[in-house]
Design an enzyme around this catalytic site. Sequence first.
Site, PDB file in Angstrom:
ATOM      1  N   ASP A  31       0.839  -1.204   0.000  1.00 11.41           N
ATOM      2  CA  ASP A  31       0.000   0.000   0.000  1.00 11.41           C
ATOM      3  C   ASP A  31       0.872   1.253   0.000  1.00 11.41           C
ATOM      4  OD1 ASP A  31      -2.796  -0.975   0.257  1.00 11.41           O
ATOM      5  OD2 ASP A  31      -2.027  -1.897   2.092  1.00 11.41           O
ATOM      6  N   GLY A 140      -7.130  -2.219   9.184  1.00 13.08           N
ATOM      7  CA  GLY A 140      -7.886  -2.524  10.395  1.00 13.08           C
ATOM      8  C   GLY A 140      -9.322  -2.019  10.426  1.00 13.08           C
ATOM      9  N   ASP A 170     -10.209  -5.680  -1.315  1.00 10.64           N
ATOM     10  CA  ASP A 170      -9.226  -5.185  -0.335  1.00 10.64           C
ATOM     11  C   ASP A 170      -9.886  -4.455   0.832  1.00 10.64           C
ATOM     12  OD1 ASP A 170      -6.981  -4.119   0.911  1.00 10.64           O
ATOM     13  OD2 ASP A 170      -6.473  -2.748  -0.716  1.00 10.64           O
TER      14      ASP A 170
END
Length: 208
Positions: A31, A140, A170
């Site tokens: 990322d 998260g 994702d």
Amino acid sequence: MLISTSFLSSKNPPRDLKLLDETDTDFIHLDVMDGKFVKNKTMPFSEMKNIYKYTTKRLDVHLMTEDSSNYIKDYASLNTEYITIHIESNNVKENLELIKNYGIKPGLAISPNTSLSEVVPYLPLIKQILIMSVEPGEGGQAFIIETEKKLEEAKILVEEYDLDIIINVDGGINDKTINYCKRADMIVSGSYIILEDNFQEKIDSLRI
Ligand code: DX5
Ligand code: ZN
């Protein structure tokens, strides 16, 4: 189903990448955030590139960046299979072509509020559709259940036109939410895998 492990939430990326190298994760999901397209900012490429010495896995790069061309140039120099840019970012067509010119498979990501139909004009240029199941920007977060419908639509689109495009999803994926992702060819999972001790056990639990 292919598994791409994100280490965004890792407290110790070199250690975790070495450990992931011993698992059967198919890709490392990398990322990249620029502090403009999303609020957070990941480390600069000069640091990031040193971390990749710790893995032999192919990279699935996810650019959450407003102007992606310089990032594409940098990340194309690593062991990269896919570079995915956001449809909500600048100069989408030019950047997809740029990725292809580096010999890398281009991907196109859509945020939760973007409709899948926006992807249609770019289908001839891409090898991956990345459907975000959380708002891009941090690890998260909780999986958005409506994503299941979008995955179904994407599957129909790809099959209807017999396209050589994989569907990736994702954000917020764990052993429960994986059940909403059966239509995907690849899933990205981060904190569920990386914040636990036994990475392989967690990866196995996602291979449904
Ligand atoms: C969110 C990132 C994701 C994220 C996945 O903006 O694109 O790749 O790190 O991590 P989890 O599984 O923790 O949502
Ligand atoms: Zn990502």
